[in-house]
Design an enzyme around this catalytic site. Structure first.
Site, mmCIF file in Angstrom:
data_model
loop_
_atom_site.group_PDB
_atom_site.id
_atom_site.type_symbol
_atom_site.label_atom_id
_atom_site.label_comp_id
_atom_site.label_asym_id
_atom_site.label_seq_id
_atom_site.Cartn_x
_atom_site.Cartn_y
_atom_site.Cartn_z
ATOM 1 N N GLU A 125 1.001 -0.599 3.571
ATOM 2 C CA GLU A 125 1.712 0.656 3.388
ATOM 3 C C GLU A 125 2.452 1.081 4.640
ATOM 4 O OE1 GLU A 125 -0.876 3.729 1.869
ATOM 5 O OE2 GLU A 125 -0.612 3.012 -0.156
ATOM 6 N N HIS B 171 -10.442 8.370 -13.080
ATOM 7 C CA HIS B 171 -9.287 8.245 -12.197
ATOM 8 C C HIS B 171 -7.977 8.114 -12.986
ATOM 9 C CE1 HIS B 171 -6.805 6.935 -8.868
ATOM 10 N NE2 HIS B 171 -6.482 5.872 -9.559
ATOM 11 N N LYS C 205 2.308 -5.541 -9.262
ATOM 12 C CA LYS C 205 1.577 -5.088 -8.077
ATOM 13 C C LYS C 205 1.575 -6.167 -6.995
ATOM 14 C CE LYS C 205 -2.354 -2.818 -6.195
ATOM 15 N NZ LYS C 205 -3.561 -2.037 -6.360
#
Lengths: 351, 351
Positions: A226, A253, A216
């Site tokens: 992004e 989630h 990540k």
């Protein structure tokens, strides 16, 4: 202790991973003006430890649970920050799962246009996903994470100590993001495959977490906000996952991400994005954590929520990030009706 | 039309200054998904013009006035953005004074962690100050700008056309920041001195505005997030100005800045930061826009508000940015009691 450095456009961020990370956080804040945000569950379990590690800090305890990730809790944290007369150079420490990290992170981003922030994620999910990369947010008016900011913590302290008190469901939830990373990142994929019988071993989960964080960190370094598209890969399985999460909201989630990946593997296969064999491989990874996919009868509502997703850039289209091949992914925009057709496949689960 | 480029860490920003800038904004947004935020005063005066320049945009009109710069108005804007189903690549255009720029800017920063933003400042104050540099905020619980974000607009369009409808008090308010810049920046100072008899000439005000923007752009480029200290220079006169603004709130921001500079020139002189002659020069510039300094009898309350200021980094201390010499400034932290003593000087104004 492993150290992973993130060099982003906005500010550098350092992740410390390993036993002793919580104590390292205490040392980092020693003598500083510190404000710890945590939730009622974490506080119940770690009250004494918090007092020991952060003896001088004010502690703000908010109710636990995803449904409290909202404007009201955000302003409750901000109110306590004001009451504590925090200054711009004070530290906010987010000590908890992803909900705490997202909300305390956003409070730290907004307060005086930004106080200093450290993250101390206590769940597997928060360690592998939300605490690294600077995304903060609250849900608002039924839309997930629709209000938020990109705000990098200056330090992230990932201590496996917290795994000991995680319920099995929380572990499964974290595995959702671990498995997503395994699909995107060959290094994590190989590690997972080699140890797929050790998924209850907390030491192995910590190894997986470190591998996910390293991946990540690379993605976030390359595309913090992004904008170039690369960071979007982290949304594999998330369009459907988020929509189902909004629709039902009873699972976690990570579980919704697993269900999303399961469904989206079929979409990838049928839209010609990946081979049937690779789609089956993705589903076999999903099955490591979520062998039974539940039924979601309401495709219409699922579509409505999917259309609200932040990733959609054209109206009437649903944007998906799909598995393509080992270490590869592809973006695809589907017309709403076509996507609704795929959602119908969930009507019976995989029973 | 003048073009001033800002290259900041987070993103580039371009300021277009001159007659025709509003039309240029219209061209920039042509064919885009656009959402205009404005206030009831601007809308009353420019309703037709807005419809003409942004024919396809949704328009969100909020009540005019500093007292509406709060959480409720911020969420009203966010609600309308959600209702309009704005996406991450939609444009928010802040068309109004500093209050609109700050609130619409913060709404744009928060919505989906950041939509595209342009600023179209309609007041002299907003053109020379708040629209450039990316500071956004709302007031909360009596503390000015305490919740906000640094978020650069991709374009700023400064059109002198709007000056024609500004009441004299708004011009005086803008002159507050112009005079502050004149103290910090020799180029603006020389321009102001040369034209000090033309302060009612709208063309000259536009020239001054361009000069102030050029200076501010350089400062923001060097220190976008107030981390190296340089950007703090823009807070000259603001510690006292903000405290008085919170205490009374009947005048405008720029007028309080002028009053703050007036008082702080005495502090600079008595603390040995500048010579008596330079302090008198600063006051002579203040007098160009604000010849009569009103009385503020309540030093105790003024101190209380000054102690809440974001710039204070130590408790019990008030941080000030003081004039030092031509083009120079100095930071000074005063113990609360000492600063209260100076505030008492305002009990009689300069009558």
């Amino acid at each position: 202790m492993q150290t992973i450095e993130l060099h982003t456009q906005s500010r550098p961020s350092t992740v410390l991973c390993g036993a002793g990370a919580l104590d390292a956080a205490g040392e980092y804040l020693a003598g500083k003006d510190a404000f710890v945000v945590t939730d009622s569950n974490v506080y119940r379990l770690y009250k004494e430890r918090i007092a020991e590690v952060f003896p001088a800090a004010r502690v703000c305890v908010v109710p636990a649970g995803e449904r409290h990730k909202n404007k009201n809790t955000l302003f409750r944290i901000l109110d306590e920050m004001l009451d504590a007369r925090l200054r711009r150079n004070s530290f906010v420490a987010a000590l908890g799962g992803g909900v705490i990290g997202d909300m305390a992170g956003l409070a730290a981003a907004l307060y005086m246009r930004g106080t200093r922030l450290i993250q101390i994620p206590t769940t597997l999910l928060a360690q592998v996903d939300s605490s690294v990369g600077g995304k903060t947010a609250v849900d608002y008016r039924g839309v997930k994470n629709v209000l938020g900011a990109f705000y990098q913590p200056e330090r992230v302290f990932c201590d496996p100590l917290f795994f000991r008190t995680l319920p099995p469901r929380e572990i499964r939830c974290g595995l959702g993001e671990v498995i997503k990373t395994a699909v995107l990142d060959p290094a994590t994929g190989d590690l997972l495959e080699a140890g797929k019988d050790r998924l209850r071993d907390l030491g192995f989960l910590h190894e997986l977490a470190c591998s996910c964080i390293r991946f990540k960190a690379k993605v976030v370094e390359a595309d913090e906000r992004e904008t170039t598209g690369l960071r979007k890969c982290l949304n594999l399985g998330h369009t459907t996952g988020h929509a189902l999460e909004l629709l039902c909201g009873r699972r976690s989630h990570g579980e919704y991400v697993l269900i999303g990946m399961w469904l989206e593997s079929f979409i990838a296969e049928e839209e010609g994005v990946c081979t049937p064999a690779y789609a089956a491989h993705v589903r076999s990874l999903v099955a490591l954590a979520e062998p039974r996919i539940p039924a979601f009868p309401n495709a219409e509502e699922g579509l409505r929520f999917a259309l609200l997703d932040k990733k959609n850039t054209e109206s009437g289209q649903v944007s998906l990030v799909l598995p393509k091949a080992r270490g590869e992914y592809a973006e695809l925009s589907l017309p709403a009706e076509r996507y609704r057709g795929y959602l119908c496949r969930l009507q019976g689960g995989n029973a």
